[in-house]
Design an enzyme around this catalytic site. Structure first.
Site: not given
Ligand code: HAS
Ligand code: CU1
Length: 540
Positions: A431, A221
């Site tokens: 990985r 974050y």
């Molecule tokens: Fe993650 C692993 C859970 C967000 C980065 N994450 C990682 C690692 C990295 C990373 C670097 O719970 C690897 C670490 C390693 O090397 O071991 N992450 C989450 C969750 C979120 C999340 C719950 N991660 C991020 C962000 C990162 C990032 C932001 C970097 C900037 N992550 C994990 C977990 C792991 C993990 C476990 C461990 C996995 C393992 O087993 O090793 C949340 O913040 C995400 C929330 C986001 C949403 C999406 C909402 C969608 C929206 C889009 C709307 C758009 C529309 C399109 C409708 C729920 C808001 C509009 C269209 C138009 C045309 C205008």
């Protein structure tokens, strides 16, 4: 107008950030080619792991930290409309971080720190690597101090007023980073450096992983907040409209600060050193921290809709076509949100214990973070650079069309690279392997996806080089940029004044302290009370 010191600081911090980024992109391309197993002559586990460690450190720590420091000097001085506090300290921070980066690069490039960017013991790196990484972080603390002091000084002179949104987010990020980096700092100073210098023969990898988990979630974050500053503070205005709600924006930044810290155990679900109850607690927190991002998606989309309708868009989706798609900031925001759909969904899958058991340590995880970090987050770094590079160099952006091409190619390349990674993870590919050919039916099923990843990597490398060329040519441009002001989006309704605690740095810190004591107190203390297990460096 931004003061000269902040402009120069931003310029040189960004030169380091983007130089690191370019080098890392070349390494990334080599890695997708090498691991595919299609080119025998390239295969070398030694070179691969040195490369992937350098790539990870450059992207995750060097690009981000220097970019965020440069951006912070700009947001602080322009949104508070006051000169930078102690520019000398800011330059000292820059040089300390730079020296740290150079010191860490030496062992990385000579195969003495092929420990990957998470540097989990018992794999051991040369002490120089840990010392360099520590200095990089110490330099960034100078930046944090400057941001906090500027916010406090402003608050003293403007009691009762709401802090300008860009600074609210910047100081939240500075505090977030101070809290975040404390975990890894303890690991590096008390465990890794003494162990690498031979003062201690062994260390406890369980404690080290726990301290790293303290850092590993909120750090993402720290990287993301500048991207969200662009979404809330630049995008609505560039799109020709207004910010849908400043209160929601502040809620999102505060939510990211408070909820991202006490939840790191979702990286340790499959580890033995922490109990199931603690994992459950951190798991619940992980779902909570998705809320600020959902709020952000909603608020930014609503702001874009306001702009599209003001531009004459009609009907349920007609406003989308009326957005200024040729504005790099707006285009980057749309592409970032699109990548956030799958990237965020992947995060929710990871956060769910049972699903995590299926994807943990598979190719799914690099798929997730390449999409959400290198995709969503970094494309907004590009947007910020296109928006502000002309203002800090005083030169006009050399070509809008080239900037748009660069953003589209980054989006296409990242989609091509990271979607197959998700599939490969589900097909069971681990990985962190240097080669995917084990001559079995299982790995044959992986081959077509490897090809897509090579294509994605090639497009990304081209896009990264184009980014470098655009910035370089803009810097050398003979056409002068006259608009040196940084303008921020106006909220559509005058912001309501928030309760005092929502604007009080002291209250934020107290809440975090409480949450950290609850979620990390015993899990860390247990290592000093219970029988624990020490390890020699791997390979002994
Ligand atoms: Fe993650 C692993 C859970 C967000 C980065 N994450 C990682 C690692 C990295 C990373 C670097 O719970 C690897 C670490 C390693 O090397 O071991 N992450 C989450 C969750 C979120 C999340 C719950 N991660 C991020 C962000 C990162 C990032 C932001 C970097 C900037 N992550 C994990 C977990 C792991 C993990 C476990 C461990 C996995 C393992 O087993 O090793 C949340 O913040 C995400 C929330 C986001 C949403 C999406 C909402 C969608 C929206 C889009 C709307 C758009 C529309 C399109 C409708 C729920 C808001 C509009 C269209 C138009 C045309 C205008
Ligand atoms: Cu995390």
């Amino acid at each position: 107008m931004i003061d000269t010191q902040s402009r120069n600081l931003a310029l040189w911090n960004w030169v380091v950030a983007f130089a690191a980024f370019l080098v890392a992109c070349f390494l990334g391309f080599y890695q997708v080619v090498e691991r595919s197993g299609l080119f025998d002559f390239l295969e070398s586990a030694k070179v691969y792991f040195a490369s992937v460690s350098t790539h990870g450190v450059l992207m995750a720590y060097v690009l981000t930290t220097f970019f965020i420091m440069g951006f912070g000097y700009l947001t602080a001085t322009s949104s508070l409309k006051r000169p930078l506090w102690q520019p000398g300290l800011a330059w000292s921070g820059f040089f300390v971080s730079l020296i740290g980066t150079v010191l860490a690069a030496i062992p990385l490039l000579t195969d003495k720190a092929s420990v990957l960017y998470t540097f989990y013991p018992p794999i051991q790196a040369s002490a120089l690597f840990y010392i360099g990484a520590a200095l990089l972080v110490v330099g960034s603390w100078f930046w944090c101090a400057i941001m906090v002091v500027m916010a406090v000084q402003w608050r003293r002179e403007n009691s009762g007023k709401g802090m300008p949104l860009a600074m609210y987010a910047t100081v939240a990020n500075a505090l977030l980073w101070l809290w975040t980096s404390a975990g890894v700092a303890m690991e590096v100073v008390f465990q890794l450096i003494p162990w690498a210098l031979g003062w201690n023969d062994t260390l406890d990898p369980g404690l080290a992983r726990t301290l790293f988990a303290w850092t590993l979630h909120p750090i993402v974050y720290f990287w993301l907040i500048p991207a969200y500053i662009a979404l809330y503070c630049f995008v609505p205005k560039e799109a020709g409209g207004y910010l849908f709600s400043e209160e929601m924006a502040k809620f999102a930044f505060l939510g990211l600060l408070v909820f991202s810290l006490p939840i790191g155990f979702h990286h340790l679900y499959m580890d033995p050193e922490q109990g199931a109850g603690w994992k459950l607690l951190h798991g619940i927190g992980t779902f909570l921290v998705a809320v600020p991002t959902l709020v952000t998606g909603f608020t930014v989309l609503a702001s874009l809709e306001i702009a599209g309708r003001l531009g004459g868009g009609r009907g349920l989706f007609g406003w989308i076509g009326n957005l200024p798609w040729r504005n790099p900031v707006v285009l980057a925001a749309i592409l970032a949100l699109l990548m956030l759909i799958l990237g965020g969904f992947g995060g929710i899958v990871n956060a769910s214990y049972a699903l995590n058991a299926m994807v943990h340590n598979t190719a799914w995880v690099p798929g997730h973070f390449h999409l959400i970090f290198a995709g969503t987050t970094v494309i907004l770094y590009f947007a910020i650079a296109y928006h502000l590079w002309p203002k800090i160099t005083g030169k006009k952006l050399v070509s809008n069309t080239l900037a748009l091409t660069q953003l589209w190619t980054w989006f296409v390349g990242m989609t091509l690279l990271s979607t197959p990674w998700h599939v490969l993870g589900l097909l069971g590919q681990p990985r962190r392997i240097s080669s995917v050919t084990y001559n079995s039916l299982l790995t044959l099923a992986w081959q077509p996806y490897e090809l897509f990843m090579i294509m994605g990597g090639a497009v990304l490398l081209g896009s990264a080089v184009l980014f470098g060329v655009i910035l370089w040519k803009t810097w050398r441009n003979t056409e002068i940029e006259t608009d040196l002001e940084i303008a921020y989006a106006e909220p559509i309704h005058p912001p309501e004044s928030l309760p005092a605690w929502a604007e009080s740095l002291k209250a934020w810190n107290l809440v975090i302290l409480g949450l950290m004591l609850i979620s990390f107190g015993w899990p860390i203390a247990q290592f000093f009370f219970l029988k624990t297990f020490e390890s020699l460096p791997w390979g002994y």
